[in-house]
Scaffold this motif. Structure first.
Motif, PDB file in Angstrom:
ATOM      1  N   ILE A 159     -13.217  -1.390   2.112  1.00 17.50           N
ATOM      2  CA  ILE A 159     -13.026   0.049   2.299  1.00 17.50           C
ATOM      3  C   ILE A 159     -12.086   0.550   1.211  1.00 17.50           C
ATOM      4  O   ILE A 159     -11.050  -0.070   0.932  1.00 17.50           O
ATOM      5  CB  ILE A 159     -12.408   0.357   3.683  1.00 17.50           C
ATOM      6  N   SER A 160     -12.422   1.656   0.585  1.00 13.38           N
ATOM      7  CA  SER A 160     -11.569   2.243  -0.443  1.00 13.38           C
ATOM      8  C   SER A 160     -10.736   3.368   0.154  1.00 13.38           C
ATOM      9  O   SER A 160     -11.236   4.176   0.929  1.00 13.38           O
ATOM     10  CB  SER A 160     -12.410   2.768  -1.605  1.00 13.38           C
ATOM     11  N   GLN A 180      -9.862  -1.319  -1.390  1.00 13.37           N
ATOM     12  CA  GLN A 180      -9.673  -0.917  -2.777  1.00 13.37           C
ATOM     13  C   GLN A 180      -8.919   0.401  -2.752  1.00 13.37           C
ATOM     14  O   GLN A 180      -9.489   1.451  -2.471  1.00 13.37           O
ATOM     15  CB  GLN A 180     -10.997  -0.755  -3.534  1.00 13.37           C
ATOM     16  N   ASN A 181      -7.627   0.316  -3.014  1.00  9.49           N
ATOM     17  CA  ASN A 181      -6.767   1.488  -2.933  1.00  9.49           C
ATOM     18  C   ASN A 181      -6.080   1.752  -4.265  1.00  9.49           C
ATOM     19  O   ASN A 181      -5.857   0.840  -5.054  1.00  9.49           O
ATOM     20  CB  ASN A 181      -5.698   1.299  -1.847  1.00  9.49           C
ATOM     21  N   ALA A 206      -6.646  -3.211  -6.599  1.00 14.04           N
ATOM     22  CA  ALA A 206      -5.898  -2.043  -7.037  1.00 14.04           C
ATOM     23  C   ALA A 206      -6.648  -1.287  -8.125  1.00 14.04           C
ATOM     24  O   ALA A 206      -6.843  -1.797  -9.226  1.00 14.04           O
ATOM     25  CB  ALA A 206      -4.526  -2.466  -7.550  1.00 14.04           C
ATOM     26  N   PHE A 207      -7.078  -0.049  -7.801  1.00 13.64           N
ATOM     27  CA  PHE A 207      -7.707   0.763  -8.848  1.00 13.64           C
ATOM     28  C   PHE A 207      -6.674   1.730  -9.417  1.00 13.64           C
ATOM     29  O   PHE A 207      -5.639   1.999  -8.814  1.00 13.64           O
ATOM     30  CB  PHE A 207      -8.969   1.466  -8.352  1.00 13.64           C
ATOM     31  N   SER A 208      -6.957   2.203 -10.622  1.00 13.97           N
ATOM     32  CA  SER A 208      -5.998   3.010 -11.394  1.00 13.97           C
ATOM     33  C   SER A 208      -4.652   2.304 -11.511  1.00 13.97           C
ATOM     34  O   SER A 208      -3.591   2.920 -11.341  1.00 13.97           O
ATOM     35  CB  SER A 208      -5.816   4.397 -10.770  1.00 13.97           C
TER      36      SER A 208
END
Length: 328
Positions: A159-160, A180-181, A206-208
């Motif tokens: 889940i993002s 995915q946060n 970890a995105f961004s």
């Protein structure tokens, strides 16, 4: 290449490649052949974890749609059994300043078939709900995920931008492998979720992780091309770039101590913080893709990570982009 395990049994490289920027978000898409070549080169240098989504798409010069999933599928088709491919469902469209979400069971099933076709594969290794749909209960989404697993179409799900309540309810129906946060030195709100992830044995992708490029230290002024999402991000205003100089100076100092770049330190900080955190920085440039991968080799003691956290708590920094609102 160092690996780590998300959830119970999904082994990935300690740093993955976020592929969005080849098609979406940063101006005109990269030439298809060049993008495929670059993604494949990332595999050759050691990446084994690749992230995409059905909504990542742009328009090629000839007017055709540049589907990010197709680029990933073409680049990795002949090494499919050696990589982990993550993709996402649930964002139906971008609407003005917001996004429209749809995680109804019917839409999920349509989405998974489309993604399988574009990726040219018979299964998806990690299938994320891209954003929570306030009109669909987490138990409903999780039930469909279990069905897709039983059918062999996906092997793990996540889940993002997950919150604790939604995550617990979904996980009770079908085991969640990862969230995915958004997470970076400038966006640490989800650290409050760490105890829950540890309790439930769920990984954090970890995105961004570089705050959309700011933490590379290479962006000195906001002069982005048309349709680049960073034009509207608060960390790139002239005032913000001035305010963030002390933060970047801190990164430069730590980087010098490790003979590394600020970007590598930003990634190494989170990789060394928790064994279940896997950042997925994106870039179109091979030299940066290679540098990012090398960040996993940088070792920090728990004491050093804690010292960096303390410094980040004290250093002034601007607001940072925290996501796009969901249109009800």
């Amino acid at each position: 290449m160092e690996t780590r395990t998300l959830g119970k049994d999904l082994t990935v490289t300690a740093i993955g490649l976020g592929c969005m920027g080849f098609s979406h978000g940063y101006g005109k898409p990269t030439d298809v052949d060049e993008a495929v070549k670059t993604i494949r080169a990332a595999y050759d240098m050691g990446y084994r974890f690749f992230d995409t989504a059905e909504i990542y798409q742009g328009t090629n010069p000839d007017g055709s749609i540049n589907y990010n999933e197709e680029l990933v599928g073409k680049a990795l088709h002949d090494v499919r059994d050696q990589v982990v491919i993550a993709t996402k469902f649930g964002i139906a469209a971008h609407e003005g300043t917001g996004i429209k979400v749809d995680s109804s069971p019917k839409t999920i099933r349509k989405s998974v078939e489309g993604s399988l076709k574009r990726l040219n594969t018979d299964h998806i290794d990690l299938y994320y709900q891209h954003r929570i749909d306030p009109n669909v209960e987490p138990e409903t989404v999780a039930k469909v995920m279990q069905e897709l697993m039983d059918e062999g179409k996906i092997t793990h799900w996540g889940i993002s931008e997950a919150n604790e309540d939604y995550l617990r309810r979904a996980n009770a129906v079908c085991k969640v492998t990862a969230v995915q946060n958004r997470y970076s030195m400038m966006y640490r709100e989800y650290e409050a979720l760490f105890p829950v992830l540890e309790e439930l044995n769920i990984g954090l992708v970890a995105f961004s992780p570089l705050a959309n490029g700011l933490l590379t230290g290479q962006i000195k002024q906001s002069s982005f091309s048309d349709k680049d999402l960073r034009n509207k991000m608060p960390q790139f205003t002239p005032e913000a770039l001035e305010k963030n100089k002390e933060l970047l100076a801190l990164l430069d100092k730590i980087a010098a101590d490790h003979d590394a770049t600020p970007a590598q330190i930003s990634l190494a900080w989170m990789v060394n913080k928790k064994p279940y955190i896997v950042p997925i920085p994106g870039s179109r440039h091979l030299n940066r893709i290679e540098d990012n991968l090398k960040a996993a080799q940088i070792k920090m003691t728990p004491e050093e990570v804690a010292q960096i956290d303390k410094a980040l708590d004290a250093v002034p920094m601007s607001e940072v982009f925290g996501g796009t609102k969901i249109e009800k």
